[in-house]
Write a protein that holds these residues in place. Structure first.
Motif, mmCIF file in Angstrom:
data_model
loop_
_atom_site.group_PDB
_atom_site.id
_atom_site.type_symbol
_atom_site.label_atom_id
_atom_site.label_comp_id
_atom_site.label_asym_id
_atom_site.label_seq_id
_atom_site.Cartn_x
_atom_site.Cartn_y
_atom_site.Cartn_z
ATOM 1 N N UNK A 157 0.816 -1.213 0.000
ATOM 2 C CA UNK A 157 0.000 0.000 0.000
ATOM 3 C C UNK A 157 0.849 1.261 0.000
ATOM 4 N N UNK A 158 2.011 1.178 0.591
ATOM 5 C CA UNK A 158 2.876 2.354 0.691
ATOM 6 C C UNK A 158 4.045 2.273 -0.303
ATOM 7 N N UNK A 159 3.760 1.671 -1.441
ATOM 8 C CA UNK A 159 4.819 1.481 -2.437
ATOM 9 C C UNK A 159 5.320 2.806 -3.010
ATOM 10 N N UNK A 160 4.424 3.786 -3.216
ATOM 11 C CA UNK A 160 4.848 5.053 -3.817
ATOM 12 C C UNK A 160 5.730 5.853 -2.854
ATOM 13 N N UNK A 161 5.287 6.111 -1.608
ATOM 14 C CA UNK A 161 6.216 6.770 -0.684
ATOM 15 C C UNK A 161 7.463 5.938 -0.441
ATOM 16 N N UNK A 162 7.319 4.612 -0.502
ATOM 17 C CA UNK A 162 8.487 3.744 -0.353
ATOM 18 C C UNK A 162 9.487 3.943 -1.477
ATOM 19 N N UNK A 163 8.979 4.117 -2.699
ATOM 20 C CA UNK A 163 9.864 4.389 -3.840
ATOM 21 C C UNK A 163 10.651 5.681 -3.624
ATOM 22 N N UNK A 164 9.986 6.674 -3.030
ATOM 23 C CA UNK A 164 10.675 7.944 -2.771
ATOM 24 C C UNK A 164 11.818 7.747 -1.787
ATOM 25 N N UNK A 192 17.563 2.560 -12.616
ATOM 26 C CA UNK A 192 17.251 1.339 -11.868
ATOM 27 C C UNK A 192 15.798 1.297 -11.416
ATOM 28 N N UNK A 193 15.269 2.423 -10.945
ATOM 29 C CA UNK A 193 13.983 2.421 -10.248
ATOM 30 C C UNK A 193 12.761 2.756 -11.105
ATOM 31 N N UNK A 194 12.927 3.481 -12.203
ATOM 32 C CA UNK A 194 11.749 3.863 -13.001
ATOM 33 C C UNK A 194 10.991 2.650 -13.553
ATOM 34 N N UNK A 195 11.674 1.606 -14.047
ATOM 35 C CA UNK A 195 10.905 0.428 -14.483
ATOM 36 C C UNK A 195 10.071 -0.181 -13.347
ATOM 37 N N UNK A 196 10.612 -0.180 -12.129
ATOM 38 C CA UNK A 196 9.859 -0.675 -10.974
ATOM 39 C C UNK A 196 8.692 0.261 -10.675
ATOM 40 N N UNK A 197 8.910 1.568 -10.783
ATOM 41 C CA UNK A 197 7.846 2.550 -10.561
ATOM 42 C C UNK A 197 6.714 2.358 -11.566
ATOM 43 N N UNK A 198 7.059 2.041 -12.810
ATOM 44 C CA UNK A 198 6.030 1.802 -13.837
ATOM 45 C C UNK A 198 5.198 0.574 -13.485
ATOM 46 N N UNK A 199 5.849 -0.464 -12.942
ATOM 47 C CA UNK A 199 5.124 -1.668 -12.532
ATOM 48 C C UNK A 199 4.191 -1.374 -11.361
ATOM 49 N N UNK A 200 4.641 -0.549 -10.420
ATOM 50 C CA UNK A 200 3.814 -0.146 -9.279
ATOM 51 C C UNK A 200 2.574 0.600 -9.768
ATOM 52 N N UNK A 201 2.757 1.534 -10.697
ATOM 53 C CA UNK A 201 1.630 2.298 -11.241
ATOM 54 C C UNK A 201 0.623 1.378 -11.922
ATOM 55 N N UNK A 202 1.114 0.362 -12.600
ATOM 56 C CA UNK A 202 0.252 -0.555 -13.336
ATOM 57 C C UNK A 202 -0.577 -1.437 -12.403
ATOM 58 N N UNK A 203 0.057 -1.958 -11.337
ATOM 59 C CA UNK A 203 -0.641 -2.902 -10.452
ATOM 60 C C UNK A 203 -1.541 -2.206 -9.429
ATOM 61 N N UNK A 204 -1.176 -0.991 -9.030
ATOM 62 C CA UNK A 204 -1.950 -0.301 -7.989
ATOM 63 C C UNK A 204 -2.911 0.740 -8.545
ATOM 64 N N UNK A 205 -2.837 1.027 -9.833
ATOM 65 C CA UNK A 205 -3.716 2.012 -10.439
ATOM 66 C C UNK A 205 -3.324 3.447 -10.156
ATOM 67 N N UNK A 243 2.205 9.791 1.111
ATOM 68 C CA UNK A 243 1.467 8.881 1.997
ATOM 69 C C UNK A 243 -0.035 9.121 1.864
ATOM 70 N N UNK A 244 -0.441 10.387 1.769
ATOM 71 C CA UNK A 244 -1.860 10.717 1.572
ATOM 72 C C UNK A 244 -2.367 10.111 0.268
ATOM 73 N N UNK A 245 -1.582 10.242 -0.810
ATOM 74 C CA UNK A 245 -1.963 9.635 -2.091
ATOM 75 C C UNK A 245 -2.054 8.111 -1.960
ATOM 76 N N UNK A 246 -1.105 7.537 -1.213
ATOM 77 C CA UNK A 246 -1.073 6.085 -1.060
ATOM 78 C C UNK A 246 -2.308 5.566 -0.338
ATOM 79 N N UNK A 247 -2.754 6.290 0.680
ATOM 80 C CA UNK A 247 -3.939 5.882 1.438
ATOM 81 C C UNK A 247 -5.205 5.969 0.603
ATOM 82 N N UNK A 248 -5.191 6.840 -0.398
ATOM 83 C CA UNK A 248 -6.371 7.010 -1.266
ATOM 84 C C UNK A 248 -6.371 6.040 -2.436
ATOM 85 N N UNK A 249 -5.207 5.434 -2.729
ATOM 86 C CA UNK A 249 -5.082 4.570 -3.889
ATOM 87 C C UNK A 249 -5.167 3.101 -3.537
ATOM 88 N N UNK A 250 -4.777 2.276 -4.510
ATOM 89 C CA UNK A 250 -4.807 0.833 -4.315
ATOM 90 C C UNK A 250 -3.516 0.322 -3.705
#
Length: 475
Positions: free
Chosen positions: A152-159, A178-191, A252-259
């Motif tokens: 759930x906290x993948x986006x703030x975790x990426x930061x 290194x990290x942008x491909x992982x960030x793209x996967x996070x965006x895809x799976x969590x919406x 974190x606020x965005x993460x709580x509102x997302x998937x």
């Protein structure tokens, strides 16, 4: 026959300093020239204008008018070639000086102690980066951190991961790669918005680029101003940490509102991740950067051989490739040092200082002047290290005249260059991130929360300084 004591009577003994630097043993003419302030001469800035027209002009043309498929627009015209033409123009100016005199002026600029140290650190940083990459340290460190973060906290975790990786690696571009491909996967799976995830990584990468002890921007900013890296780090941290903390809260606020993202399991090795953390801790304790980089290379050599990801021969080959990757930065540093020395003697820097004196007043104004100068150089060159090297000599003079602490000047150089390097859509950071994610670089700009907040805190750090009375120029 007169004895030795009687011979010495009435004769003045020459006073010889106990220590003399290389520059101090040059001719009396050199010392007189260094002590004499040239008259302001805006025409002396022509080499910088030539560089900007060539580099910025070709960059805009090949990015927006006639794109080249195999090259990013701003990298068709090599920065080395552009500065080479600028140096030629500098040599053609001021015919009152002989060619040999101009060569000697360039030698004085290139031979400065801080420039020499900077070049040596660039070499070691390149070797460190090469062996760390070959051993697999970057992937292991990022994968270790990714396995710890809840989905759930993948986006703030990426930061946070981007901040730590770029702090350890000393490179924003490497972190983004290194990290942008992982960030793209996070965006895809969590919406999540893809631009948000990519912008988060870019922001974290610029955090580390600004603060890392082995970043080329830190090296350039501190060595040109003659300050310790730990002092610049402490000054920077007061600006960067609040900006990073607010960015993290927003994410974190965005993460709580997302998937919730499904990150899966990433393979890693503690042995390969450990050297980065040791290097980071050593740097934070203020240990000499040469010792830090040397220890880092030894640790990666040992850990790579223990794990089996690195052989003795491959380690030294990787170090060679890493140093080769620094050659362009080193050549640019040499060329800029030579051009700057000529421009200074011709009176170009005095014309810039005259402009700053007219429009920026007091200590606060001097700081804004340094920030403005650095920002303009970065916007023009799309390279934060080059921007620092070009702006540094002028910033050093402003620092002395406006009674600004050198560590604050170094902090402003590094921070302002990183702010604008992280938001210009034609810079390497956003171009590479956009290419890896398959989106436009302009679309990422709306999600660059950290760089925008960092700019706010730079301004807030300057405002309390007030208009302290200037010191007399040159005192």
């Amino acid at each position: 026959m007169r004895d030795k004591d009687s011979l010495d009577e009435g004769c003045e003994k020459p006073v010889v300093p106990e220590k003399m630097t290389v520059l101090e043993v040059f001719t009396e003419d050199d010392r007189k020239r260094q002590e004499t302030t040239p008259a302001p001469n805006a025409k002396a800035l022509l080499p910088i204008g030539v560089f900007l027209v060539l580099y910025l002009g070709f960059g805009i043309y090949y990015t927006y008018v006639s794109p080249v498929a195999e090259h990013m627009g701003f990298y068709v015209m090599s920065v080395v070639v552009a500065f080479g033409f600028a140096l030629m123009v500098a040599f053609l100016q001021n015919r009152s000086l002989k060619f040999e005199d101009k060569i000697h002026i360039c030698a004085l600029g290139i031979g400065d102690d801080n420039i020499t140290v900077m070049l040596l650190i660039f070499l070691m940083a390149g070797a460190f980066s090469g062996i760390a990459k070959a051993a697999g340290g970057v992937e292991s460190t990022s994968h270790l951190l990714l396995n710890i973060i809840p989905g759930r906290f993948s986006v703030p975790g990426l930061f946070v991961i981007a901040c730590l990786i770029s702090m350890s690696m000393g490179t924003s571009v490497g972190t983004i790669t290194v990290l942008v491909p992982i960030a793209a996967a996070v965006a895809n799976t969590a919406g999540f918005d893809l631009a948000l995830c990519v912008g988060t990584v870019v922001g974290g990468a610029m955090f580390g680029d600004n603060l890392s002890f082995i970043s080329d921007t830190t090296i350039a900013a501190t060595k040109t101003q003659g300050v310790e890296m730990k002092d610049k780090f402490r000054t920077n941290l007061k600006i960067a940490l609040p900006a990073a903390a607010i960015t993290l809260v927003i994410l974190i606020v965005f993460a709580l509102q997302g998937g919730e993202a499904v990150l899966g399991h990433y393979d890693y090795s503690y042995w390969l991740a450990l050297p980065y953390f040791i290097v980071l801790v050593m740097a934070l304790f203020g240990i000499n950067v040469f010792l830090v980089l040397g220890a880092g290379m030894a640790l990666f050599l040992a850990s790579g051989m223990i794990v089996g990801s690195l052989s003795f021969a491959n380690a030294f080959a990787a170090m060679g490739e890493g140093t080769t990757g620094m050659f362009e930065t080193m050549i640019v540093t040499i060329l800029v040092s030579a051009i700057s020395a000529l421009i200074e003697v011709y009176g170009g820097f005095e014309s810039i200082l005259a402009f700053i004196r007219r429009h920026f007043h007091g200590r606060r104004g001097g700081m804004f002047g340094i920030g403005f100068l650095t920002a303009m150089m970065d916007i023009a060159t799309a390279n934060n290290t080059v921007a620092i090297v070009v702006a540094a000599p002028i910033a050093k003079t402003i620092s002395a005249e406006y009674d600004i602490e050198p560590r604050k000047t170094a902090s402003l150089l590094d921070t302002c260059s990183c702010v604008f390097q992280g938001i210009i859509p034609y810079g390497a950071q956003l171009l590479i991130a956009a290419n890896l994610a398959g989106i436009g670089s302009v679309s990422i700009m709306k999600c660059l929360y950290y760089p925008y907040l960092l700019l706010v805190f730079v301004v807030l750090s300057i405002l309390p300084e007030g208009k302290r009375q200037n010191k007399p120029y040159g005192k």
